[in-house]
Scaffold this motif. Structure first.
Motif, PDB file in Angstrom:
ATOM      1  N   GLY A  98       0.696  -1.284   0.022  1.00 32.80           N
ATOM      2  CA  GLY A  98      -0.073  -0.019   0.032  1.00 32.80           C
ATOM      3  C   GLY A  98       0.913   1.308  -0.090  1.00 32.80           C
ATOM      4  N   GLN A 122      -3.606   2.536  -7.995  1.00 32.50           N
ATOM      5  CA  GLN A 122      -4.558   3.340  -6.927  1.00 32.50           C
ATOM      6  C   GLN A 122      -5.459   2.242  -6.366  1.00 32.50           C
ATOM      7  N   ALA A 123      -6.184   2.556  -5.218  1.00 33.82           N
ATOM      8  CA  ALA A 123      -7.151   1.740  -4.621  1.00 33.82           C
ATOM      9  C   ALA A 123      -8.223   1.182  -5.759  1.00 33.82           C
ATOM     10  N   HIS A 177      -6.600   2.707  -0.035  1.00 33.77           N
ATOM     11  CA  HIS A 177      -6.015   1.279  -0.083  1.00 33.77           C
ATOM     12  C   HIS A 177      -6.256   0.406   1.009  1.00 33.77           C
ATOM     13  N   TYR A 215      -3.963  -1.732  -7.740  1.00 34.68           N
ATOM     14  CA  TYR A 215      -3.580  -2.181  -6.345  1.00 34.68           C
ATOM     15  C   TYR A 215      -4.697  -3.290  -5.951  1.00 34.68           C
ATOM     16  N   ASP A 247       2.485   1.674  -3.571  1.00 36.66           N
ATOM     17  CA  ASP A 247       1.421   1.441  -4.507  1.00 36.66           C
ATOM     18  C   ASP A 247       0.847   2.819  -4.582  1.00 36.66           C
ATOM     19  N   GLN A 248       0.596   3.501  -3.647  1.00 37.04           N
ATOM     20  CA  GLN A 248       0.105   4.865  -3.164  1.00 37.04           C
ATOM     21  C   GLN A 248       0.757   5.832  -4.222  1.00 37.04           C
ATOM     22  N   THR A 303      -4.003  -4.624   5.901  1.00 38.15           N
ATOM     23  CA  THR A 303      -4.052  -3.053   5.528  1.00 38.15           C
ATOM     24  C   THR A 303      -2.885  -2.512   5.924  1.00 38.15           C
TER      25      THR A 303
END
Length: 241
Positions: free
Chosen positions: A38, A48-49, A98, A53, A41-42, A75
């Motif tokens: 996360g 993105q979510a 995320h 991702y 990835d952000q 998470t």
């Protein structure tokens, strides 16, 4: 237990660099696999979510299950990020989307989710920005020090134990996890400095600077302060002996 975690990796680079291949080769039926991504990835629009991702997580889960192993989603741990307006501090949850993507995917695929993001965020808000800094490297707001790592391990233990009988096939793991230990009180004199290559990272204003490659290198060089600390200890021992 086998720890295949690598700092600075996203759901994409972890696979592309061959790290997941190593896991697949060792997987056996009944193995438990905790998946947590996360933070990195952000930083990328395609991770993105709402796009890459969750799709990458979905692929990890499918391939783990194909080996008859048991996936667990975690998470991403919350950052100590705040915004200030008119002299008032408000927590700035950069990883909300995320974290929610993990939770939603877990419900969809019937995978247990350890919500470490919520647990960390609650502690950060409870303590406040400045009091929370002691759980991170000095001048940092993302990378925890050893005290923060122990606290995060407690979140994971609590989350596992809270699963109870919801996931019967996970009971051997749940029953093997002890209750989270008491928080390890930080000692300011022992806190490490922020790694040199992270010095250019801006404060908690909602963005991070630097390319992915620079971020990875900064993570790899994160032991520079520890090396200086160990050298100082060795020097002191030499002087004392």
């Amino acid at each position: 237990m086998c720890n295949h975690a690598h700092n600075g990796r996203s759901t994409e680079t972890f696979r592309n660099e061959g790290h997941f291949d190593l896991i697949q080769k060792q997987l056996r039926p009944g193995d438990f696999v905790v998946i947590q991504f996360g933070h990195n990835d952000q930083k990328h629009p395609h991770l993105q979510a709402y796009n890459g991702y969750p799709e990458n997580l979905r692929r990890f889960i499918a391939e783990i299950r194909a080996k008859k192993a048991l996936p667990i989603l975690a998470t991403p741990i919350a950052r100590n990020t705040w915004t200030e307006q008119n002299g008032k501090l408000t927590y700035n949850d950069l990883l909300h989307d995320h974290a929610q993507a993990c939770i939603a995917l877990g419900k969809e695929l019937n995978v247990p989710v350890l919500d470490l993001h919520q647990a960390a965020m609650e502690d950060i808000i409870r303590l406040g920005r400045d009091a929370s800094k002691i759980y991170y490297h000095q001048g940092d707001w993302t990378h925890t020090n050893d005290y923060g790592a122990v606290r995060a391990a407690g979140y994971a233990a609590d989350a596992l134990r809270s699963l109870g009988g919801t996931f019967p096939e996970y009971l051997p793991l749940i029953q093997a996890v002890s209750a989270s230990i008491k928080p390890w009180k930080p000692e300011a004199a022992l806190l490490l400095e922020k790694p040199v290559r992270l010095a250019g990272v801006k404060g908690p204003n909602g963005t991070e600077e630097g390319t992915a490659a620079q971020d990875h290198q900064a993570e790899k060089d994160g032991g520079d302060a520890l090396a200086r600390l160990l050298a100082a200890v060795q020097s002191a021992r030499g002087q004392g002996g």
